[in-house]
Design an enzyme around this catalytic site. Structure first.
Site, mmCIF file in Angstrom:
data_model
loop_
_atom_site.group_PDB
_atom_site.id
_atom_site.type_symbol
_atom_site.label_atom_id
_atom_site.label_comp_id
_atom_site.label_asym_id
_atom_site.label_seq_id
_atom_site.Cartn_x
_atom_site.Cartn_y
_atom_site.Cartn_z
ATOM 1 N N ASP A 13 29.582 80.881 41.832
ATOM 2 C CA ASP A 13 28.232 80.911 42.353
ATOM 3 C C ASP A 13 27.287 81.117 41.165
ATOM 4 O OD1 ASP A 13 26.116 81.313 44.399
ATOM 5 O OD2 ASP A 13 26.161 83.378 43.640
ATOM 6 N N ASP A 15 23.305 82.290 41.111
ATOM 7 C CA ASP A 15 22.377 83.426 41.105
ATOM 8 C C ASP A 15 23.070 84.728 41.467
ATOM 9 O OD1 ASP A 15 19.727 81.963 40.663
ATOM 10 O OD2 ASP A 15 20.560 80.893 42.389
#
Length: 179
Positions: A13, A15
């Site tokens: 992922d 952020d």
């Protein structure tokens, strides 16, 4: 996943997991955590593909472009970036916790998703990983602590493989146990 079963790919992922915090930072504003590029390269040297997979609703709002995100992710060393550009209300198939980004990567690169690892900071990352049988590592950075405290109901049927302080520790687990 058995310890002797070498993984084929790692999905990261963006952020809060590889940099930034629990908010979205658009390309040009985003800062990686120390060691991320080096760890991506080390995995690739062992023949492991490394992909970004991220929900980015700002694209649908016209705040940035998918191309800008892809360019940035490739500059970090990723083999490919998979991005959901839709707003949550669009109810698309690609937005995590849906699995279309993972499935597309599996098709593109001939992967067995059971031999992959998903590293993220949100419940949606872990649910997507669980749906495809991937190993699940939750980092406490970004929204990770909040996920552990406030989203237990969403995670109740999911066995996390590891909960770690951050991306460096997650990468160490992968290097030590799955390569």
């Amino acid at each position: 996943m058995k310890k002797n079963n070498k993984i084929q790919a790692v999905f990261l992922d963006r952020d809060g997991t590889i940099g930034g915090d629990d908010t979205i930072h658009y390309p040009g504003e985003f800062r990686l955590f120390p060691g991320v590029k080096e760890n991506i390269r080390k995995l690739q040297e062992k023949g492991i593909k490394v992909f970004a997979f991220t929900n980015q609703p700002g694209i649908a709002k016209g705040l940035t472009t998918k191309t800008a995100f892809i360019h940035e992710l490739l500059s970090f060393g990723f083999d490919q970036g998979y991005i959901c550009p839709h707003a949550p209300e669009a109810e698309c198939k690609c937005r995590k916790p849906n699995t279309e980004m993972l499935q597309q990567a599996a098709e593109d690169y001939k992967l067995s998703l059971a031999r992959t690892v998903v590293i993220g900071d949100r419940w949606s990352d872990m649910v997507a990983a669980s749906k495809v049988g991937a190993m699940k590592i939750l980092v406490k950075t970004g929204a990770g602590e909040q996920t552990l405290k406030e989203h237990q109901e969403r995670l109740k049927d999911i066995e996390l493989d590891k909960v770690v302080e951050g991306i460096e520790e997650a990468m160490n687990v992968i290097h030590r146990e799955y390569t």
